[in-house]
Design a protein around this motif. Structure first.
Motif, mmCIF file in Angstrom:
data_model
loop_
_atom_site.group_PDB
_atom_site.id
_atom_site.type_symbol
_atom_site.label_atom_id
_atom_site.label_comp_id
_atom_site.label_asym_id
_atom_site.label_seq_id
_atom_site.Cartn_x
_atom_site.Cartn_y
_atom_site.Cartn_z
ATOM 1 N N LYS A 232 0.325 -6.739 11.557
ATOM 2 C CA LYS A 232 0.609 -7.365 10.260
ATOM 3 C C LYS A 232 0.138 -6.453 9.130
ATOM 4 O O LYS A 232 -0.854 -5.742 9.258
ATOM 5 N N SER B 89 5.648 -0.395 4.608
ATOM 6 C CA SER B 89 6.063 -0.685 5.984
ATOM 7 C C SER B 89 7.245 0.239 6.238
ATOM 8 O O SER B 89 8.408 -0.150 6.112
ATOM 9 N N ILE C 219 4.801 -7.682 11.175
ATOM 10 C CA ILE C 219 5.662 -6.507 11.313
ATOM 11 C C ILE C 219 6.723 -6.819 12.361
ATOM 12 O O ILE C 219 6.436 -6.905 13.562
ATOM 13 N N PHE D 125 1.902 2.103 7.214
ATOM 14 C CA PHE D 125 1.720 0.755 6.685
ATOM 15 C C PHE D 125 0.698 0.761 5.553
ATOM 16 O O PHE D 125 -0.269 1.528 5.566
ATOM 17 N N ALA E 72 6.286 -4.173 2.875
ATOM 18 C CA ALA E 72 6.182 -5.450 3.595
ATOM 19 C C ALA E 72 6.408 -6.585 2.604
ATOM 20 O O ALA E 72 5.534 -7.408 2.338
ATOM 21 N N GLY F 225 12.153 -5.494 2.656
ATOM 22 C CA GLY F 225 11.432 -5.271 3.898
ATOM 23 C C GLY F 225 11.722 -3.952 4.580
ATOM 24 O O GLY F 225 11.339 -3.762 5.738
#
Length: 840
Positions: free
Chosen positions: A618, A538, A624, A544, A454, A450
């Protein structure tokens, strides 16, 4: 009756044998003296031919009696031919001493068609850097030579950081060119999928040659080779044996020590070992970091870099024509790198591979595993922001450091990739047809905990649903001679991507011989499948991935109203159709030309990271949870105010681009030559068209219209070889890069607003109608706009001992080549290399 037929058959065979003879001999490297395994030997005008076996030996039987011409070809060497009188019923001897090709147009390459062919006959734009080019470079950094290659956009971000691009649209996370080593995908495994660059495991002394193929190559190499392929080919220990020691020093406290040892243990078994330790200090530079309204210098712990790398290879000859090769390599790296948000401190980053290959004249197979561990690397920008914020809240240095060094500011990754491939090729000489067919498999299994993908809802902890991506592909290529001077090459590849489905990539080329060169016309269709980073990023609460859409609250939306949340359109593969016309060959005995013009159309153009006004929530279905870099503020009613920004990747509509690459090399004498390279690039992405509104906010910003590349650039090199037969060589080169604007995520480098925080006009504010701007990092001004001169000098004291020196940016001009990077100052290096031959 059966006995009579047998006797007749034996008489016919004996009669035929009485009219033919045999030729045998050995193919060797004329300079090194070792036998060359795998050289192609054929009898001109016949279908007879073999490949040299162990120690370079060959034998061809059944050759018609009389005067015959034998032709020898070997990759990286000048083609040779020799006549011999074949006497019926006897065996004659004919040896060949092959010379490494130092003449433009005589090189043999493999990367353009995945088989050996003369470079002028290749159906693509190909450049070659040879072992001699690397030997005459005093720097440890082999990437520096990319600045001399035609059609390549060279970028330098520091002493150790170099990179290259082709045909525009560069950015900090650039995966447009597939990098390979010995046919192995040497891109980073897992989370990034980016080129390994300075973290590659190969040392300079073990490079046999580097082949650069520009243009769409998905038809042979898959959907990650849409702008080109760079294939580094290492030295075979049976061809290059002995021990080489190299020591280099330079300013910026640079020291580099390298070792290569290669040895034949028997006719069947050989091995090699390589190793390198390099350290130094990068240019001192503190980028600006924004903490709220405050501007502070980034907190760089030091500017030291260190690279430790090495490889081991074992070569076993199954028979005179086939080898099994096992190799392992790894590197450990510390340095400063630039990304889309600022700079990273790379600390203890490990890159490794394990590869097995089977190589024969007809079959090639390989299976390999690549893995990455990012060690203790972290984002300097985010570290600085967090540290200053906690200090402002009254925290102690220890607490502020602990908070700043926590996830996701600090990266964590243990990712891997497995690849398998099998290839078969066969020449149907009687009809002038050569067939190459291949199957390949790739599986990526990233695990970034993470911190950069993501793939976990809690940064620093492993998630339950890790990402996996599989790719299966098959390709076939037909190379057919239509007339003695004309051939057509057609290729077709079908790939299945576990995320993006099926992709079909065809390519067709015509190559027409013209004098001492060839004209070529090609059309190719390529796919650029978004890498895992573009799908699932992420990164530091700002960049992202858009593989499954990014859910975000736009500026003007109400945080309490779920209906106000938007989702970006998920990415699809970019489809590229490129037409090329080119000529490569000698226009006279002294002039060699390489000209290429191209036009490409990209459908669903895959953008660099583009800023979007809003607050990301997200990535796909993953919330997130990490702090956002620019979250923005809401008013008392929950309405998101201007200032909320994140970046992601988009597909445009259609983007056209076109360009010309021109290379001329003139040989005043065999020892003195001048090479001039010119490149022109342009695109309609610069036009203010609605379809260039990548983030669909109703305004086409300059960021969305940037081609991130110079329109014009020129490089020239004057080379002196073996001056007065003394063993002295020298090179003087100059490079001019036109000024251009550059956008990459939050990084900005443009002409307007130099010396202050960068910003991009993004149209009217949806709430007030006033002008709206998106904040960027500090703007140090546009890229390019410089002319630099490099100088190198060397002396081969003996065949074993060589000394060299080089100066890059001789006149110390201001040279900034990437946003968020230091000015590149003068670099001085010196090197001593000693080779101990091994004779058994």
């Amino acid at each position: 009756m059966k006995t009579i037929l047998t006797l007749i058959y034996m008489l016919v065979v004996m009669g035929a044998m009485a009219q033919t003879g045999t030729v045998a001999g050995r193919i060797t490297d004329q300079e090194a003296g070792g036998g060359l395994t795998g050289a192609s030997i054929s009898v001109k005008g016949t279908n007879l031919g073999v490949v040299s076996g162990a120690d370079g030996r060959y034998r061809i039987s059944g050759i018609p009696a009389g005067t015959q011409t034998l032709v020898v070809r070997f990759v990286g060497y000048t083609e040779q031919s020799s006549e011999i009188t074949v006497v019926a019923g006897t065996e004659s001897t004919l040896d060949f001493g092959m010379q490494v090709s130092h003449i433009f147009g005589e090189e043999v390459v493999v990367s353009a068609s995945r088989r050996a062919e003369k470079i002028t006959e290749a159906p693509a734009t190909v450049s070659v850097l040879t072992a001699r080019d690397f030997a005459e470079t005093a720097s440890f950094n082999v990437g520096e030579l990319a600045s001399k290659i035609q059609g390549v956009e060279f970028v330098r971000t520091g002493v150790t950081g170099v990179g290259f691009n082709a045909r525009g649209f560069n950015n900090a996370f650039n995966a447009k060119i597939l990098t390979m080593t010995d046919g192995r995908n040497s891109m980073m495994a897992g989370g990034s999928g980016l080129p390994s660059g300075i973290m590659n495991t190969v040392i300079k002394e073990d490079i046999d040659r580097m082949e650069i193929v520009l243009g769409p190559n998905s038809a042979l190499y898959g959907p990650n080779a849409h702008n080109g392929v760079v294939n580094t080919i290492t030295k075979d220990p049976r061809k290059y044996h002995g021990t080489t020691l190299a020591v280099g020093v330079g300013n910026q406290s640079v020291f580099s020590g390298r070792l290569r040892h290669a040895q034949k243990l028997s006719d069947k078994l050989a091995f090699k070992l390589t190793g390198e330790y390099t350290q130094g200090k990068d240019f001192e530079f503190y980028d600006k970091v924004f903490v709220g309204a405050a501007v502070v210098d980034e907190m760089v712990p030091d500017f030291k870099f260190k690279h430790l790398r090495g490889e081991a290879g074992l070569y076993y000859a199954v028979n005179p024509k086939s080898d099994i090769i096992l190799s392992y390599g790894g590197s450990n790296n510390d340095f400063l790198s630039v990304n889309n948000t600022g700079r990273n401190r790379i600390d203890d980053w490990k890159f490794s591979y394990l590869q097995g290959r089977y190589v024969s004249p007809r079959w090639f197979g390989q299976l390999y595993y690549t893995w990455t561990n990012v060690g203790n690397s972290y984002s300097i920008n985010s570290y600085t922001t967090t540290y200053v914020t906690w200090k402002g809240l009254g925290a102690t240095d220890e607490v502020a450091h602990e908070k700043a060094y926590a996830y996701p500011n600090r990266f964590k990754e243990q990712s891997g990739r497995v690849n398998g491939e099998v290839q078969y090729n066969y020449p149907f000489d009687e009809i002038g047809l050569h067939v190459v067919a291949s199957l390949s498999y790739q599986k990526d299994f990233p695990n970034t905990f993470g911190t950069s993908l993501a793939d976990s809802p809690v940064p620093g902890e492993q998630g339950d649903n890790l990402i996996t991506v599989e790719q299966v592909g098959g390709a076939i290529q037909l190379d057919k001679k239509l007339t003695p001077g004309l051939k057509v090459v057609g290729a077709l590849r079908v790939d299945h991507h576990s995320v993006f489905g099926n992709m079909v990539s065809p390519k067709i080329a015509l190559v027409q011989k013209a004098g001492n060169g060839n004209f070529r016309a090609t059309w190719g269709k390529a796919f650029s499948a978004p890498i895992i980073l573009f799908q699932s990023a992420s990164v530091i609460g700002y960049v992202f991935g858009n593989g499954a859409g990014v859910s975000y609250l736009p500026v003007g939306g109400n945080i309490n109203n779920a209906a106000d949340v938007k989702v970006t359109t998920p990415l699809v593969p970019e489809e590229i159709n490129t037409f090329e016309l080119g000529y490569k060959g000698t226009l006279s005995k002294k002039l060699y030309a390489d000209v290429n013009a191209y036009y490409g159309r990209s459908e669903n153009f895959l953008s660099p990271a583009i800023a979007t006004a809003g607050r990301a929530q997200k990535v796909g279905d993953i919330p997130i949870n990490s702090p956002l870099l620019l979250p923005g503020a809401t008013d008392d009613n929950g309405v998101l105010q201007p200032g909320a920004v994140f970046a992601t990747y988009f597909n445009y509509g259609n983007v056209d681009s076109w360009g010309v690459d021109l290379g001329l090399n003139y040989f005043f004498t065999p020892e003195v030559s001048l090479g001039v390279k010119y490149s022109y690039f342009d695109s309609d992405i610069t036009e203010n068209r609605a379809e260039n509104d990548a983030n669909r906010d109703g305004y086409v910003s300059l960021e969305e219209r940037s081609k991130n590349a110079p329109t014009n650039r020129v490089a020239a090199t004057l080379s002196f070889k073996n001056i007065a037969k003394s063993g002295v060589y020298a090179n003087i080169s100059a490079r001019w890069v036109q000024e251009f604007d550059f956008y990459s995520g939050s990084q900005i480098a443009v002409k307007e607003g130099v010396g202050q925080r960068g910003s991009v006009y993004a149209g009217p504010n949806p709430l007030t109608g006033a002008d709206r701007y998106i904040a960027k990092n500090w703007n140090y001004g546009p890229m390019g706009g410089f002319t630099t001169v490099d100088l190198s000098l060397g002396y081969a004291i003996t065949p074993q001992l060589n000394v060299g020196a080089a100066v890059s940016n001789l006149f110390n001009v201001e040279q900034r080549e990437f946003p968020g990077s230091p000015l590149i100052k003068r670099l001085i290096s010196a090197e001593l290399r000693y080779h101990i031959p091994y004779n058994k």
